[in-house]
Motif scaffolding. Structure first.
Motif, PDB file in Angstrom:
ATOM      1  N   VAL A 109       0.829  -1.213   0.000  1.00 13.67           N
ATOM      2  CA  VAL A 109       0.000   0.000   0.000  1.00 13.67           C
ATOM      3  C   VAL A 109       0.860   1.259   0.000  1.00 13.67           C
ATOM      4  CG1 VAL A 109      -1.716   1.317   1.288  1.00 13.67           C
ATOM      5  CG2 VAL A 109      -1.960  -1.148   1.056  1.00 13.67           C
ATOM      6  N   ILE A 110       1.857   1.317   0.874  1.00 14.75           N
ATOM      7  CA  ILE A 110       2.685   2.529   0.969  1.00 14.75           C
ATOM      8  C   ILE A 110       3.492   2.741  -0.306  1.00 14.75           C
ATOM      9  CG2 ILE A 110       4.620   3.620   2.184  1.00 14.75           C
ATOM     10  CD1 ILE A 110       3.533   2.333   4.771  1.00 14.75           C
ATOM     11  N   LEU A 111       4.110   1.678  -0.837  1.00 16.81           N
ATOM     12  CA  LEU A 111       4.893   1.813  -2.075  1.00 16.81           C
ATOM     13  C   LEU A 111       3.994   2.190  -3.251  1.00 16.81           C
ATOM     14  CD1 LEU A 111       7.368  -1.224  -1.814  1.00 16.81           C
ATOM     15  CD2 LEU A 111       7.760   1.150  -1.181  1.00 16.81           C
ATOM     16  N   GLY A 112       2.779   1.636  -3.277  1.00 15.57           N
ATOM     17  CA  GLY A 112       1.828   1.977  -4.345  1.00 15.57           C
ATOM     18  C   GLY A 112       1.398   3.428  -4.272  1.00 15.57           C
ATOM     19  N   LEU A 125       0.238   6.635   6.643  1.00 12.77           N
ATOM     20  CA  LEU A 125       0.268   5.187   6.857  1.00 12.77           C
ATOM     21  C   LEU A 125       1.617   4.723   7.408  1.00 12.77           C
ATOM     22  CD1 LEU A 125      -1.645   3.732   3.768  1.00 12.77           C
ATOM     23  CD2 LEU A 125      -2.396   3.794   6.138  1.00 12.77           C
ATOM     24  N   LEU A 126       2.688   5.408   6.970  1.00 11.31           N
ATOM     25  CA  LEU A 126       4.016   5.057   7.490  1.00 11.31           C
ATOM     26  C   LEU A 126       4.057   5.229   9.004  1.00 11.31           C
ATOM     27  CD1 LEU A 126       7.073   4.387   7.042  1.00 11.31           C
ATOM     28  CD2 LEU A 126       7.436   6.847   6.839  1.00 11.31           C
ATOM     29  N   HIS A 127       3.462   6.320   9.494  1.00 12.95           N
ATOM     30  CA  HIS A 127       3.449   6.569  10.938  1.00 12.95           C
ATOM     31  C   HIS A 127       2.554   5.570  11.675  1.00 12.95           C
ATOM     32  CE1 HIS A 127       6.001  10.023  10.735  1.00 12.95           C
ATOM     33  NE2 HIS A 127       5.182  10.694   9.939  1.00 12.95           N
ATOM     34  N   GLU A 128       1.526   5.047  10.974  1.00 16.68           N
ATOM     35  CA  GLU A 128       0.637   4.053  11.586  1.00 16.68           C
ATOM     36  C   GLU A 128       1.235   2.647  11.556  1.00 16.68           C
ATOM     37  OE1 GLU A 128      -3.131   4.202   9.588  1.00 16.68           O
ATOM     38  OE2 GLU A 128      -3.437   6.338  10.008  1.00 16.68           O
ATOM     39  N   MET A 129       2.203   2.427  10.668  1.00 14.36           N
ATOM     40  CA  MET A 129       2.769   1.093  10.457  1.00 14.36           C
ATOM     41  C   MET A 129       3.435   0.585  11.746  1.00 14.36           C
ATOM     42  SD  MET A 129       5.382   0.071   7.392  1.00 14.36           S
ATOM     43  CE  MET A 129       5.874  -1.609   7.068  1.00 14.36           C
ATOM     44  N   PRO A 130       2.984  -0.560  12.263  1.00 13.67           N
ATOM     45  CA  PRO A 130       3.510  -1.020  13.565  1.00 13.67           C
ATOM     46  C   PRO A 130       4.984  -1.408  13.533  1.00 13.67           C
ATOM     47  CG  PRO A 130       2.078  -2.683  12.566  1.00 13.67           C
ATOM     48  CD  PRO A 130       1.972  -1.463  11.710  1.00 13.67           C
ATOM     49  N   LYS A 132       8.007  -0.695  11.103  1.00 12.83           N
ATOM     50  CA  LYS A 132       8.522  -0.042   9.898  1.00 12.83           C
ATOM     51  C   LYS A 132       9.759  -0.766   9.386  1.00 12.83           C
ATOM     52  CE  LYS A 132       6.869   4.418  11.592  1.00 12.83           C
ATOM     53  NZ  LYS A 132       6.162   3.809  12.741  1.00 12.83           N
ATOM     54  N   ASN A 133       9.996  -0.627   8.086  1.00  8.77           N
ATOM     55  CA  ASN A 133      11.206  -1.220   7.516  1.00  8.77           C
ATOM     56  C   ASN A 133      11.893  -0.227   6.589  1.00  8.77           C
ATOM     57  OD1 ASN A 133      10.145  -1.592   4.689  1.00  8.77           O
ATOM     58  ND2 ASN A 133       8.738  -2.972   5.741  1.00  8.77           N
ATOM     59  N   GLU A 134      13.107  -0.554   6.261  1.00  8.02           N
ATOM     60  CA  GLU A 134      13.962   0.319   5.455  1.00  8.02           C
ATOM     61  C   GLU A 134      13.357   0.608   4.078  1.00  8.02           C
ATOM     62  OE1 GLU A 134      18.409  -0.063   3.627  1.00  8.02           O
ATOM     63  OE2 GLU A 134      18.031  -0.979   5.569  1.00  8.02           O
ATOM     64  N   LYS A 135      12.650  -0.377   3.526  1.00  9.45           N
ATOM     65  CA  LYS A 135      12.117  -0.253   2.173  1.00  9.45           C
ATOM     66  C   LYS A 135      11.098   0.879   2.068  1.00  9.45           C
ATOM     67  CE  LYS A 135      10.542  -3.205  -1.599  1.00  9.45           C
ATOM     68  NZ  LYS A 135      10.121  -4.573  -1.976  1.00  9.45           N
ATOM     69  N   VAL A 136      10.164   0.970   3.029  1.00 11.85           N
ATOM     70  CA  VAL A 136       9.134   2.012   2.960  1.00 11.85           C
ATOM     71  C   VAL A 136       9.724   3.393   3.258  1.00 11.85           C
ATOM     72  CG1 VAL A 136       7.152   0.530   3.389  1.00 11.85           C
ATOM     73  CG2 VAL A 136       8.374   1.487   5.330  1.00 11.85           C
ATOM     74  N   TRP A 137      10.672   3.450   4.208  1.00 13.53           N
ATOM     75  CA  TRP A 137      11.342   4.727   4.475  1.00 13.53           C
ATOM     76  C   TRP A 137      12.020   5.244   3.194  1.00 13.53           C
ATOM     77  CZ3 TRP A 137      10.836   7.888   8.438  1.00 13.53           C
ATOM     78  CH2 TRP A 137      10.485   7.393   9.695  1.00 13.53           C
ATOM     79  N   ASN A 138      12.817   4.379   2.583  1.00 11.40           N
ATOM     80  CA  ASN A 138      13.541   4.765   1.362  1.00 11.40           C
ATOM     81  C   ASN A 138      12.594   5.237   0.272  1.00 11.40           C
ATOM     82  OD1 ASN A 138      15.834   3.964   2.650  1.00 11.40           O
ATOM     83  ND2 ASN A 138      16.324   2.264   1.298  1.00 11.40           N
ATOM     84  N   SER A 139      11.517   4.482   0.086  1.00 14.71           N
ATOM     85  CA  SER A 139      10.563   4.797  -0.982  1.00 14.71           C
ATOM     86  C   SER A 139       9.920   6.165  -0.772  1.00 14.71           C
ATOM     87  CB  SER A 139       9.482   3.711  -1.035  1.00 14.71           C
ATOM     88  OG  SER A 139       8.501   4.036  -1.972  1.00 14.71           O
ATOM     89  N   LEU A 140       9.497   6.440   0.455  1.00 15.93           N
ATOM     90  CA  LEU A 140       8.803   7.702   0.733  1.00 15.93           C
ATOM     91  C   LEU A 140       9.759   8.891   0.659  1.00 15.93           C
ATOM     92  CD1 LEU A 140       6.024   8.772   1.307  1.00 15.93           C
ATOM     93  CD2 LEU A 140       6.418   8.459   3.750  1.00 15.93           C
ATOM     94  N   ILE A 141      10.957   8.729   1.179  1.00 15.87           N
ATOM     95  CA  ILE A 141      11.966   9.805   1.086  1.00 15.87           C
ATOM     96  C   ILE A 141      12.260  10.103  -0.379  1.00 15.87           C
ATOM     97  CG2 ILE A 141      14.390  10.399   1.535  1.00 15.87           C
ATOM     98  CD1 ILE A 141      14.108   8.690   4.144  1.00 15.87           C
TER      99      ILE A 141
END
Length: 679
Positions: A109-112, A125-130, A132-141
């Motif tokens: 969902v976050i990457l999409g 959603l990133l802040h709600e994610m129980p 977190k992982n490196e992949k979603v951080w990298n993608s959003l940044i």
């Protein structure tokens, strides 16, 4: 016959296109008849995956709803399918309903959302994610940095560091450094560089070029050069970053020195050098380097053509533009929107709107930016209907599209139609900016509608952009054109004046409303505060001198234009001076100026001399000038009327009457005066 479920599952996983979909549907039918779907979750999941891969989202959802048993794979497949095919809201709704979300669910969902540029939702959603992982951080940044929000990208990067991830990924570090470069935040970039050194992160080619780019864009060229010198084998991207950095600081000699160090430069380096020359307004060098590149046998790409075309546009080099056009055709790059937009823009700037139109008509696809450019081009060559038709057919109209229509219609003498466009925007509750309001205020000025102009300005006040300099300048012009010079001056005295535009508006307003002395005082005040006059300023100054009959003052500033300010007088300046000479009775000087000027005199200039002949009783010259005007414009009623007046002032009543009779015979009617009035 018993089905081999494992073979069926493998077969379903190979079906990923609409061509092979019928086989999958046949299997689906077999499963339904055998009652397998309710007992074999793996088969149902594979079938669901097949439908989402082939874009059959409705069939996938029907299957999903019919499934008596679902696991995480089922939910994730459906959520991912919605996201993949652009059904973002459906994906989010299903994600919220999912009972046991796993890490893959959150990632999908976050990457999409990042891919769809729905960054604020992704961040929430990133802040709600129980977990977190490196992949979603990298993608959003990376998403924020890529879409032009470097500040937000850096804020997220700081949160990423606070998250206390032990090992930093070189990709996210490179993204953060790129955001620092775009935000010109060298201090934060240095902190990231320090973190790289402390954590002993391996500086690969991507990270090195990001560091060079960050220091270069931040103006710390010594650090950029130092990093490059420490690299054993500098890659092309790092070299390109340093060349671009030197170019952005205007140090083209240093940029060329780096370029010359490479024995066989790749297209990226050629592009960086050519683009650098264009940025530094060294267009001849850019064109010569492109020719050198061509001789070396290096094949250009879309970036090459875009930069070279920008050079052609700056130099108004039509011949070079035609050559690049042919070159792009041979390379098959003309369907590239980036190249096509540059080519159309170049033809337009070189005064070849028909060629620009031909290129546009040959394109198979268009984007909003290109369509907006084409609307402006059509308006610039008075093709109002073409611009209107293109606008109405646009599938998506951006704010620039609406503004282009308002500006274009107003500049082409259609202020009422411009106001209609504004009303449409208003009815649609479309977001407006300072350019929307300034353009529509100018349209109100064209029809001298005081009440309407003030209503529109009131709307700008509500939105909170009334103090913007562009809107204030438009309002000054509006008040002056409506005859309220005092109100315009009051506003002018209150506003912050950062350039010559507001001064010119006020000065022209005073001059055209007969306040010549005030206009000249304003001109002296403008020079006193260090604002350099432009060619428009001098039109106002010479008009003021003309209205006040200040011949010597007018002559002084006319010749000062080229001698002191290096501004070549245009036809408007010559027209003011001819009228000034004629009013003062210096008809011989007026004629001499017309003969010496580098333009062909139009009928309005000759009419100025003719009026001077009437006022000062020069019958011989008046008759010659009148015949000259009639040759240029046979339907010009002013020439006939003034010729009749020339004869009348010398009491040659018979010839005066014969001119009037000739007007009746030729059905030439005296132009009646017109004025706007609000009803």
């Amino acid at each position: 016959m018993e089905l081999d479920l494992q073979s069926c599952a493998r077969l379903l996983s190979t079906i990923n296109s609409n061509q092979s979909l019928p086989h999958g549907k046949q299997l689906h039918l077999v499963f339904l008849k055998r009652g397998i779907l309710n007992s074999a979750l793996t088969i149902a999941n594979r079938l669901l995956q097949m439908y989402t891969k082939c874009g059959q989202i409705t069939d996938a959802r029907n299957l999903f709803d019919e499934m008596s048993e679902r696991n995480c794979f089922t939910w994730n497949t459906m959520i991912e399918g919605y996201m993949k095919w652009g059904k973002i809201n459906n994906s989010l709704d299903l994600f919220r309903l999912m009972p046991n979300k796993n890490e893959f669910s959150w990632n999908v969902v976050i990457l999409g959302l990042v891919k769809a540029e729905e960054l604020s939702v992704a961040r929430r959603l990133l802040h709600e994610m129980p977990s977190k992982n490196e992949k979603v951080w990298n993608s959003l940044i990376h998403g924020y940095a890529k879409t032009g929000f470097p500040g937000m990208a850096l804020r997220l990067f700081k949160e990423f560091i606070d998250w206390d991830l032990r090992e930093m990924d070189s990709f996210v570090l490179a993204t953060a450094l790129g955001a620092c470069a775009d935000a010109r935040s060298v201090d934060l970039g240095k902190q990231i560089h320090a973190r790289i050194i402390v954590d002993e992160v391996e500086i690969d080619s991507v990270l090195a070029s990001s560091l060079v780019n960050m220091y270069g864009k931040g103006g710390d060229l010594d650090s950029a050069s130092y990093i490059l010198s420490r690299m054993q084998n500098p890659d092309n991207f790092s070299l390109s970053a340093l060349i671009s950095a030197y170019s952005n600081c205007g140090r083209m000699d240093d940029a060329r020195r780096i370029f010359n160090l490479v024995t066989d430069p790749c297209i990226v380096l050629w592009n960086s050098m050519i683009a650098g020359y264009v940025v530094c307004d060294k267009v001849l060098e850019a064109l010569l380097l492109f020719e050198e590149m061509h001789r070396e046998g290096v094949i250009g790409d879309s970036s090459t053509l875009a930069s070279v075309l920008n050079a052609c546009a700056s130099a108004h080099a039509v011949k070079n533009c035609l050559q690049v056009h042919v070159y792009g055709f041979k390379l098959g790059l003309l369907d590239d929107l980036f190249v096509a937009s540059a080519l159309i823009d170049t033809y337009a700037k070189c005064g070849c709107p028909d060629e620009a139109s031909k290129v546009f008509n040959e394109l198979k696809i268009h984007d909003t930016v290109l369509l907006n450019s084409m609307i402006t081009i059509y308006f610039n060559c008075n093709r109002i209907e073409d611009a209107r038709q293109l606008f109405e057919l646009m599938p998506y109209k951006s704010l620039i599209s609406w503004n282009s229509m308002i500006i274009g219609l107003n500049q082409n003498g259609c202020p009422v139609e411009a106001l209609d466009i504004f009303y449409r925007m208003n009815r649609m509750d479309f977001r407006m900016d300072k350019f929307s309001f300034s353009s529509v205020i100018s349209a109100c000025a064209s029809i001298a509608s005081v009440e309407l102009g003030e209503q529109i300005f009131a709307r700008a006040v509500i939105i909170g952009i009334d103090c913007d300099q562009i809107i204030s300048t438009s309002l000054i012009d509006f008040y002056c054109k409506c005859g309220f010079v005092t109100d315009a001056r009051k506003l002018f005295d209150q506003m912050i004046k950062s350039d010559e535009v507001s001064w010119n508006s006020m000065l022209m307003g005073c001059a055209t409303n007969g306040h010549g002395n005030e206009a000249l005082n304003l001109f002296h005040e403008m020079r006193g505060v260090g604002v350099s006059p432009t060619n428009i300023t001098f039109i106002g100054v010479l008009s003021a001198c003309d209205h006040c009959g200040l011949l010597e003052e007018g002559k002084k500033w006319f010749y000062s234009m080229s001698n002191d300010y290096h501004i070549d007088p245009g036809i408007e300046h010559y027209s003011c001076m001819v009228d000034l000479y004629a009013r003062a009775g210096c008809l011989e000087e007026a004629m001499n100026l017309i003969e010496k000027m580098p333009f062909e005199a139009d009928s309005s200039m000759w009419l100025s001399i003719l009026r001077g002949c009437v006022a000062h009783g020069n019958k011989i010259l008046g008759e010659l000038v009148a015949h000259r005007i009639i040759e240029l414009d046979p339907e010009n009623s002013g020439a006939f009327v003034q010729l009749s007046n020339v004869f009348a002032t010398s009491e040659d009543w018979e010839r005066s009457a014969s001119v009037r009779r000739l007007m009746i015979e030729k059905k030439i009617h005296k132009s009646s005066a017109r004025s706007w009035s609000d009803i």
